[in-house]
Design a protein around this motif. Structure first.
Motif, PDB file in Angstrom:
ATOM      1  N   GLY A 107      -9.447  54.620  63.391  1.00 46.11           N
ATOM      2  CA  GLY A 107      -8.777  55.005  62.150  1.00 46.11           C
ATOM      3  C   GLY A 107      -7.964  56.274  62.312  1.00 46.11           C
ATOM      4  N   LEU A 108      -8.539  57.257  63.033  1.00 41.28           N
ATOM      5  CA  LEU A 108      -7.837  58.516  63.262  1.00 41.28           C
ATOM      6  C   LEU A 108      -6.564  58.293  64.084  1.00 41.28           C
ATOM      7  N   LEU A 109      -6.618  57.380  65.031  1.00 42.03           N
ATOM      8  CA  LEU A 109      -5.442  57.049  65.842  1.00 42.03           C
ATOM      9  C   LEU A 109      -4.295  56.574  64.954  1.00 42.03           C
ATOM     10  N   LEU A 110      -4.611  55.748  63.966  1.00 41.81           N
ATOM     11  CA  LEU A 110      -3.571  55.212  63.080  1.00 41.81           C
ATOM     12  C   LEU A 110      -2.982  56.294  62.187  1.00 41.81           C
ATOM     13  N   THR A 111      -3.834  57.145  61.617  1.00 40.28           N
ATOM     14  CA  THR A 111      -3.297  58.206  60.763  1.00 40.28           C
ATOM     15  C   THR A 111      -2.489  59.213  61.575  1.00 40.28           C
ATOM     16  N   PHE A 112      -2.905  59.468  62.809  1.00 35.61           N
ATOM     17  CA  PHE A 112      -2.181  60.403  63.675  1.00 35.61           C
ATOM     18  C   PHE A 112      -0.767  59.905  63.959  1.00 35.61           C
ATOM     19  N   PHE A 113      -0.641  58.649  64.345  1.00 32.97           N
ATOM     20  CA  PHE A 113       0.675  58.128  64.704  1.00 32.97           C
ATOM     21  C   PHE A 113       1.476  57.639  63.497  1.00 32.97           C
ATOM     22  N   SER A 114       0.863  57.704  62.313  1.00 30.15           N
ATOM     23  CA  SER A 114       1.662  57.474  61.104  1.00 30.15           C
ATOM     24  C   SER A 114       2.663  58.608  60.908  1.00 30.15           C
ATOM     25  N   SER A 115       2.476  59.700  61.644  1.00 23.93           N
ATOM     26  CA  SER A 115       3.360  60.872  61.547  1.00 23.93           C
ATOM     27  C   SER A 115       4.821  60.508  61.737  1.00 23.93           C
ATOM     28  N   LEU A 119      10.877  53.132  58.898  1.00 31.21           N
ATOM     29  CA  LEU A 119       9.980  54.229  59.279  1.00 31.21           C
ATOM     30  C   LEU A 119       8.973  54.509  58.168  1.00 31.21           C
ATOM     31  N   ARG A 120       9.448  54.552  56.947  1.00 31.38           N
ATOM     32  CA  ARG A 120       8.570  54.850  55.818  1.00 31.38           C
ATOM     33  C   ARG A 120       7.585  53.708  55.552  1.00 31.38           C
ATOM     34  N   LEU A 121       8.070  52.474  55.646  1.00 32.24           N
ATOM     35  CA  LEU A 121       7.222  51.316  55.365  1.00 32.24           C
ATOM     36  C   LEU A 121       6.098  51.166  56.392  1.00 32.24           C
ATOM     37  N   PHE A 122       6.457  51.189  57.664  1.00 34.78           N
ATOM     38  CA  PHE A 122       5.458  50.932  58.703  1.00 34.78           C
ATOM     39  C   PHE A 122       4.709  52.192  59.126  1.00 34.78           C
ATOM     40  N   GLY A 123       5.338  53.373  58.967  1.00 34.60           N
ATOM     41  CA  GLY A 123       4.689  54.618  59.348  1.00 34.60           C
ATOM     42  C   GLY A 123       3.806  55.158  58.249  1.00 34.60           C
ATOM     43  N   GLN A 124       4.426  55.809  57.276  1.00 34.70           N
ATOM     44  CA  GLN A 124       3.647  56.372  56.172  1.00 34.70           C
ATOM     45  C   GLN A 124       2.874  55.291  55.424  1.00 34.70           C
ATOM     46  N   GLY A 125       3.503  54.142  55.191  1.00 34.19           N
ATOM     47  CA  GLY A 125       2.888  53.099  54.382  1.00 34.19           C
ATOM     48  C   GLY A 125       1.786  52.326  55.084  1.00 34.19           C
ATOM     49  N   MET A 126       2.143  51.467  56.016  1.00 39.46           N
ATOM     50  CA  MET A 126       1.192  50.519  56.595  1.00 39.46           C
ATOM     51  C   MET A 126       0.153  51.168  57.499  1.00 39.46           C
ATOM     52  N   MET A 127       0.537  52.140  58.310  1.00 41.06           N
ATOM     53  CA  MET A 127      -0.441  52.772  59.207  1.00 41.06           C
ATOM     54  C   MET A 127      -1.546  53.447  58.397  1.00 41.06           C
ATOM     55  N   THR A 128      -1.167  54.121  57.317  1.00 40.28           N
ATOM     56  CA  THR A 128      -2.160  54.752  56.449  1.00 40.28           C
ATOM     57  C   THR A 128      -2.960  53.716  55.682  1.00 40.28           C
ATOM     58  N   GLN A 129      -2.292  52.691  55.194  1.00 38.43           N
ATOM     59  CA  GLN A 129      -2.948  51.608  54.454  1.00 38.43           C
ATOM     60  C   GLN A 129      -4.036  50.950  55.295  1.00 38.43           C
ATOM     61  N   ILE A 130      -3.727  50.647  56.535  1.00 40.46           N
ATOM     62  CA  ILE A 130      -4.703  50.002  57.414  1.00 40.46           C
ATOM     63  C   ILE A 130      -5.897  50.919  57.655  1.00 40.46           C
ATOM     64  N   ALA A 131      -5.609  52.178  57.992  1.00 41.07           N
ATOM     65  CA  ALA A 131      -6.676  53.116  58.348  1.00 41.07           C
ATOM     66  C   ALA A 131      -7.663  53.319  57.210  1.00 41.07           C
ATOM     67  N   PHE A 132      -7.165  53.584  56.000  1.00 41.92           N
ATOM     68  CA  PHE A 132      -8.054  53.895  54.888  1.00 41.92           C
ATOM     69  C   PHE A 132      -8.764  52.656  54.346  1.00 41.92           C
ATOM     70  N   THR A 133      -8.064  51.530  54.314  1.00 38.92           N
ATOM     71  CA  THR A 133      -8.705  50.305  53.811  1.00 38.92           C
ATOM     72  C   THR A 133      -9.816  49.858  54.751  1.00 38.92           C
ATOM     73  N   ALA A 134      -9.544  49.863  56.043  1.00 44.16           N
ATOM     74  CA  ALA A 134     -10.556  49.451  57.024  1.00 44.16           C
ATOM     75  C   ALA A 134     -11.752  50.400  56.989  1.00 44.16           C
ATOM     76  N   SER A 190     -13.166  61.431  55.739  1.00 41.46           N
ATOM     77  CA  SER A 190     -12.797  62.815  56.025  1.00 41.46           C
ATOM     78  C   SER A 190     -12.471  63.004  57.503  1.00 41.46           C
ATOM     79  N   LEU A 191     -13.082  62.210  58.368  1.00 43.05           N
ATOM     80  CA  LEU A 191     -12.794  62.281  59.800  1.00 43.05           C
ATOM     81  C   LEU A 191     -11.522  61.516  60.151  1.00 43.05           C
ATOM     82  N   VAL A 192     -11.367  60.338  59.580  1.00 42.77           N
ATOM     83  CA  VAL A 192     -10.193  59.511  59.878  1.00 42.77           C
ATOM     84  C   VAL A 192      -8.907  60.199  59.418  1.00 42.77           C
ATOM     85  N   THR A 193      -8.962  60.843  58.274  1.00 41.58           N
ATOM     86  CA  THR A 193      -7.757  61.469  57.731  1.00 41.58           C
ATOM     87  C   THR A 193      -7.303  62.681  58.534  1.00 41.58           C
TER      88      THR A 193
END
Length: 410
Positions: free
Chosen positions: A17-25, A111-126, A140-143
């Motif tokens: 999860g942390l990997l996804l939020t990191f590269f959502s940057s 960039l906004r759809l797949f980065g900020q949107g989907m990468m964060t969506q996947i991480a937090f939902t999972a 709190s760790l994943v974010t």
């Protein structure tokens, strides 16, 4: 379960999860804004012009996300990751090769759809589904990936741009996603986490799982949004116009860039604190806390013009961001359940993206028409104070409804 043993025993899913939020940057405003000066110069855009373009692209991504984001309810986390990461990589490569203003809108949209949107969506939902009783702690760790990205990527971008130009930095981002993110995701997210006997139960929810249609008809949902959308709107607006702010205040750009690390440090600390508080008291009861430091951050930045105010702003914003990063991941499953969480979160994330789209365009227009930017920031702080009162009321309503539902279930 002790914190360290919890991290060790669940390291694979937390790291995924942390990997996804990191590269959502690569789809976050702070990263795209690092190219803002070069983009405006190359394409002959004013602050308002680029802000409007950015707003259109982000609004389009917000309209798309409620439909695309539902796939996390239909397919495995691994499958959705393997669709999203290559798409984000192509968007970064398109930024490197882009040659026109029209296509720039499409690039930023992706960039906004797949980065900020989907990468964060996947991480937090999972993460919300993988963990129940320890959901606040896990989120709190994943974010932290968001915060680490904000601390690391600005300096990395500046170095890469110095060596390869600003376009070359985007090419490196595309390569990084394919060469680093995808293989690591394959190794970490190979299966869904299953409940364990040692997992604590979740005593706070006894209600049913709401459908997305039911949530959209719930008045409490819209009351919550009045507070939930504030951090994204404010943070995006200020970071998008960070170069203008630095020039306006006569600050050192290097010192302002350094203050991001301070914000990230405080965000990390308070994200972990919020994780404990959410697991201890529930997200609903913690809800109003994030708005007071956010209000103070805006008032300090808007009223004072010394360089120190940038550091004070970053500390206060970090406190607010730390609380919200954990809180918002736990709030929706706590109130509305897990069964339709992907669809519900897609709506929430889309509205957050929508709010971040309005900020740069609206404030850019106001700047172009001569409205004081510091006065705009002060107005944001005043809004946060009003929203705090509303969130206190929303928290009490949610607690009362939960108790009422629990009483009916007995």
């Amino acid at each position: 379960m002790q914190f360290l043993s919890f991290v060790v025993s669940n390291a694979r899913w937390i790291a995924g999860g942390l990997l996804l939020t990191f590269f959502s940057s690569f789809g976050q405003t702070f990263f795209i804004a690092l190219s803002a000066g070069d983009i405006r110069s190359e394409y002959g855009l004013s602050h308002g012009g680029f802000g409007s373009l950015y707003m259109i692209a982000t609004l389009a991504s917000a309209l798309t996300l409620p439909w695309l984001g539902r796939i996390v309810d239909w397919y495995s986390t691994r499958t959705v990751v393997f669709l999203t990461v290559p798409a984000l990589s192509l968007a970064c490569l398109a930024m490197y090769a882009n040659i026109s203003v029209i296509s720039l809108v499409l690039v930023i949209y992706a960039l906004r759809l797949f980065g900020q949107g989907m990468m964060t969506q996947i991480a937090f939902t999972a993460t919300a589904r993988w963990f129940v009783g320890n959901r606040g702690r896990a989120i709190s760790l994943v974010t932290l990936g968001h915060n680490i990205g904000e601390a690391v990527f600005p300096s990395m971008f500046v170095i890469a741009a110095g060596l390869f130009g600003w376009r070359g930095s985007w090419a490196l981002a595309a390569l990084c996603l394919l060469a680093v993110t995808l293989p690591l995701a394959a190794a970490l997210i190979t299966g869904e986490r299953q409940p364990r006997a040692s997992d604590p139960v979740e005593p706070r929810r006894t209600g049913r799982d709401w459908s997305r249609a039911e949530v959209m008809r719930d008045p409490l949902f819209y009351l919550l949004l009045l507070g939930v959308l504030a951090p994204g709107f404010i943070g995006t607006t200020i970071f998008f116009h960070q170069i203008y702010l630095v020039e306006l205040r006569n600050w050192s750009l290097e010192l302002f860039a350094a203050s991001f690390a301070l914000m990230s440090a405080f965000t990390i600390v308070f994200a972990l604190i919020a994780g404990y508080l959410v697991d201890r008291f529930t997200a609903v009861r913690v809800l109003p806390a994030f708005l007071l430091p956010l209000a103070a951050a805006c008032l300090v930045l808007g009223v004072f013009d010394g360089q120190w105010s940038a550091f004070a702003f970053m500390i206060l914003l970090g406190i607010s961001y730390g609380i919200t990063s954990t809180l918002f991941g736990s709030l929706w499953p706590e109130i509305y359940g897990l069964r339709h969480l992907g669809s519900i979160r897609a709506i929430v994330v889309a509205l957050m993206v929508f709010s971040t789209a309005l900020g740069p365009g609206l404030t850019g227009f106001l700047i172009d028409t001569g409205v004081s930017y510091p006065a705009q920031i002060i107005a944001m702080g005043c809004y946060c104070l009003a929203a705090f009162v509303l969130m206190v009321a929303a928290s009490r309503m949610a607690v009362a409804r939960s108790l009422e539902t629990a009483g009916e279930g007995r």
